[in-house]
Write a protein that holds these residues in place. Structure first.
Motif, PDB file in Angstrom:
ATOM      1  N   ARG A   1       0.972  -0.890   0.154  1.00 36.01           N
ATOM      2  CA  ARG A   1      -0.249   0.512  -0.117  1.00 36.01           C
ATOM      3  C   ARG A   1       0.600   1.292   0.110  1.00 36.01           C
ATOM      4  O   ARG A   1       0.465   2.344  -0.662  1.00 36.01           O
ATOM      5  CB  ARG A   1      -1.000  -0.104   1.044  1.00 36.01           C
ATOM      6  CG  ARG A   1      -1.497   1.605   1.346  1.00 36.01           C
ATOM      7  CD  ARG A   1      -2.769   1.842   0.547  1.00 36.01           C
ATOM      8  NE  ARG A   1      -3.574   0.775  -0.053  1.00 36.01           N
ATOM      9  CZ  ARG A   1      -4.604   0.220  -0.642  1.00 36.01           C
ATOM     10  NH1 ARG A   1      -4.743   1.468  -1.605  1.00 36.01           N
ATOM     11  NH2 ARG A   1      -5.448  -0.337  -1.177  1.00 36.01           N
ATOM     12  N   GLU A   2       1.996   0.988   0.772  1.00 41.77           N
ATOM     13  CA  GLU A   2       2.892   2.613   1.040  1.00 41.77           C
ATOM     14  C   GLU A   2       3.457   2.877  -0.949  1.00 41.77           C
ATOM     15  O   GLU A   2       3.612   4.006  -0.515  1.00 41.77           O
ATOM     16  CB  GLU A   2       3.531   2.204   1.597  1.00 41.77           C
ATOM     17  CG  GLU A   2       4.837   3.595   1.677  1.00 41.77           C
ATOM     18  CD  GLU A   2       4.540   4.669   2.507  1.00 41.77           C
ATOM     19  OE1 GLU A   2       4.740   6.102   2.131  1.00 41.77           O
ATOM     20  OE2 GLU A   2       3.128   4.582   2.685  1.00 41.77           O
ATOM     21  N   TRP A   3       3.645   1.526  -1.209  1.00 37.64           N
ATOM     22  CA  TRP A   3       4.643   1.613  -2.428  1.00 37.64           C
ATOM     23  C   TRP A   3       3.629   2.037  -3.835  1.00 37.64           C
ATOM     24  O   TRP A   3       3.816   2.868  -4.104  1.00 37.64           O
ATOM     25  CB  TRP A   3       5.503   0.465  -3.151  1.00 37.64           C
ATOM     26  CG  TRP A   3       6.147  -0.084  -2.220  1.00 37.64           C
ATOM     27  CD1 TRP A   3       7.276   0.860  -1.526  1.00 37.64           C
ATOM     28  CD2 TRP A   3       6.590  -1.483  -1.951  1.00 37.64           C
ATOM     29  NE1 TRP A   3       8.002  -0.493  -1.205  1.00 37.64           N
ATOM     30  CE2 TRP A   3       8.100  -1.222  -1.189  1.00 37.64           C
ATOM     31  CE3 TRP A   3       6.612  -3.426  -2.463  1.00 37.64           C
ATOM     32  CZ2 TRP A   3       9.038  -2.580  -1.325  1.00 37.64           C
ATOM     33  CZ3 TRP A   3       6.903  -4.301  -2.758  1.00 37.64           C
ATOM     34  CH2 TRP A   3       8.433  -3.781  -1.355  1.00 37.64           C
ATOM     35  N   MET A   4       2.086   1.344  -3.509  1.00 34.14           N
ATOM     36  CA  MET A   4       1.460   2.074  -4.343  1.00 34.14           C
ATOM     37  C   MET A   4       1.374   3.730  -3.979  1.00 34.14           C
ATOM     38  O   MET A   4       1.045   4.844  -4.793  1.00 34.14           O
ATOM     39  CB  MET A   4      -0.137   1.436  -4.217  1.00 34.14           C
ATOM     40  CG  MET A   4      -0.277   0.335  -4.436  1.00 34.14           C
ATOM     41  SD  MET A   4      -2.063  -0.610  -4.127  1.00 34.14           S
ATOM     42  CE  MET A   4      -2.724   1.020  -4.745  1.00 34.14           C
ATOM     43  N   HIS A   5       1.431   4.402  -2.706  1.00 35.96           N
ATOM     44  CA  HIS A   5       0.679   5.407  -2.761  1.00 35.96           C
ATOM     45  C   HIS A   5       2.102   6.367  -2.547  1.00 35.96           C
ATOM     46  O   HIS A   5       2.242   7.564  -3.670  1.00 35.96           O
ATOM     47  CB  HIS A   5       0.808   5.764  -0.776  1.00 35.96           C
ATOM     48  CG  HIS A   5      -0.165   5.842  -0.512  1.00 35.96           C
ATOM     49  ND1 HIS A   5      -1.222   5.207   0.392  1.00 35.96           N
ATOM     50  CD2 HIS A   5      -1.984   4.471  -1.358  1.00 35.96           C
ATOM     51  CE1 HIS A   5      -2.539   5.173   1.341  1.00 35.96           C
ATOM     52  NE2 HIS A   5      -2.432   4.939  -0.319  1.00 35.96           N
TER      53      HIS A   5
ATOM     54  N   ALA B   1      11.484   3.005  -9.738  1.00 39.35           N
ATOM     55  CA  ALA B   1      12.026   1.781  -8.765  1.00 39.35           C
ATOM     56  C   ALA B   1      13.048   2.280  -8.345  1.00 39.35           C
ATOM     57  O   ALA B   1      13.266   1.272  -6.991  1.00 39.35           O
ATOM     58  CB  ALA B   1      12.882   1.310 -10.202  1.00 39.35           C
ATOM     59  N   ARG B   2      13.274   3.684  -7.873  1.00 41.93           N
ATOM     60  CA  ARG B   2      13.849   4.373  -6.730  1.00 41.93           C
ATOM     61  C   ARG B   2      13.227   4.767  -5.356  1.00 41.93           C
ATOM     62  O   ARG B   2      13.403   4.776  -4.510  1.00 41.93           O
ATOM     63  CB  ARG B   2      14.057   5.673  -7.259  1.00 41.93           C
ATOM     64  CG  ARG B   2      15.315   6.180  -8.793  1.00 41.93           C
ATOM     65  CD  ARG B   2      14.995   7.131  -9.146  1.00 41.93           C
ATOM     66  NE  ARG B   2      15.747   7.328 -10.102  1.00 41.93           N
ATOM     67  CZ  ARG B   2      15.992   8.873 -11.156  1.00 41.93           C
ATOM     68  NH1 ARG B   2      14.919  10.008 -10.998  1.00 41.93           N
ATOM     69  NH2 ARG B   2      16.684   8.758 -12.568  1.00 41.93           N
ATOM     70  N   ILE B   3      11.871   4.765  -5.517  1.00 35.83           N
ATOM     71  CA  ILE B   3      10.926   4.731  -4.862  1.00 35.83           C
ATOM     72  C   ILE B   3      10.017   3.304  -4.021  1.00 35.83           C
ATOM     73  O   ILE B   3       9.741   2.848  -2.578  1.00 35.83           O
ATOM     74  CB  ILE B   3      10.075   5.882  -4.455  1.00 35.83           C
ATOM     75  CG1 ILE B   3       8.989   5.784  -5.857  1.00 35.83           C
ATOM     76  CG2 ILE B   3      10.433   7.004  -4.596  1.00 35.83           C
ATOM     77  CD1 ILE B   3       7.666   6.195  -6.202  1.00 35.83           C
ATOM     78  N   VAL B   4       9.978   2.365  -4.704  1.00 37.99           N
ATOM     79  CA  VAL B   4      10.180   1.440  -4.515  1.00 37.99           C
ATOM     80  C   VAL B   4      11.683   0.280  -3.924  1.00 37.99           C
ATOM     81  O   VAL B   4      12.228  -0.039  -3.929  1.00 37.99           O
ATOM     82  CB  VAL B   4       8.747   0.453  -5.052  1.00 37.99           C
ATOM     83  CG1 VAL B   4       7.949   1.478  -5.482  1.00 37.99           C
ATOM     84  CG2 VAL B   4       9.377   0.554  -6.970  1.00 37.99           C
TER      85      VAL B   4
END
Length: 222
Positions: free
Chosen positions: A16-20, A39-42
């Motif tokens: 869920r946090e990755w989606m946000h 790709a830098r944020i997940v």
């Protein structure tokens, strides 16, 4: 240090946090956001495609969606709400205002690139002027491609990333076929082949070979 992996969270909360994060990044960006940026944020094990699918599923029924444009993702309002948007804030100005002649030449470049100005002129049966080519280049919809192997080695022309953005395409493979354009009344293959097009193609200087051009756009597509 920015925590991409979020190992301290349970799997559902992590997803869920990755989606946000992904949705917020795309929402805040003015240009389409590519896979390498997301790709830098997940986490390294995260499937961006599955993440995008889940976001789009949650947006089902909303007046906007995530669409793939020019090799990235972008938030766009759904076409069904175009009239409401125009009624509320007026018609938004298009980045490019093209004449019918410019549209026809641009479509030929898109479908048959790389193509020279002489080849365009032969295709239409009348001269395609440097002024018209210059207008499309000035709008950043086309750029110089590789030199043609024909005598004189003239420059060819190809479409650019800005072309994809302007027409909402992800790649050139998303161009509609001729039959679809004919059904929509936007292009006639018979008229193109017969040279039955506006005389405005020949406006401006038209003599001589293509002049060398040094400002080749690196992100042009062939």
């Amino acid at each position: 240090m920015f925590d991409r992996e979020l190992d301290h969270l349970p799997p559902e909360a992590r997803w869920r946090e990755w989606m946000h994060r992904v949705e917020a990044t795309i929402f805040a960006a003015q240009e389409p956001v590519g896979r390498e940026v997301l790709a830098r944020i997940v986490g390294k094990s995260c499937s961006i495609d599955l993440l995008i699918d889940d976001i789009r599923e949650e947006l089902r029924g909303r007046p906007y969606d995530l669409v793939t444009v020019a090799g990235g993702w972008k938030h766009l309002t759904r076409p069904a709400y175009a009239d409401a948007i125009r009624a509320a804030v007026g018609a938004s100005e298009r980045a490019v205002d093209l004449t019918q002649s410019e549209i026809l030449v641009l479509m030929c470049i898109a479908y048959f690139q790389p193509i020279t100005r002489s080849e365009l002129s032969s295709f239409f049966g009348k001269e395609v002027s440097r002024d018209l080519i210059g207008a499309l280049r000035g709008a950043k919809l086309i750029a110089s491609g590789p030199r043609s192997p024909t005598p004189g080695a003239p420059y060819t022309y190809v479409t650019t990333r800005e072309f994809l953005l302007e027409f909402g395409l992800d790649t050139l493979r998303d161009l509609p076929d001729f039959e679809a354009l004919e059904d929509a009344g936007l292009l006639s293959k018979e008229k193109l082949l017969a040279g039955d097009i506006p005389s405005g193609l020949a406006s401006g200087e038209s003599d001589g070979e293509e002049e060398p051009e040094s400002d080749v756009v690196e992100d042009s597509l062939s």
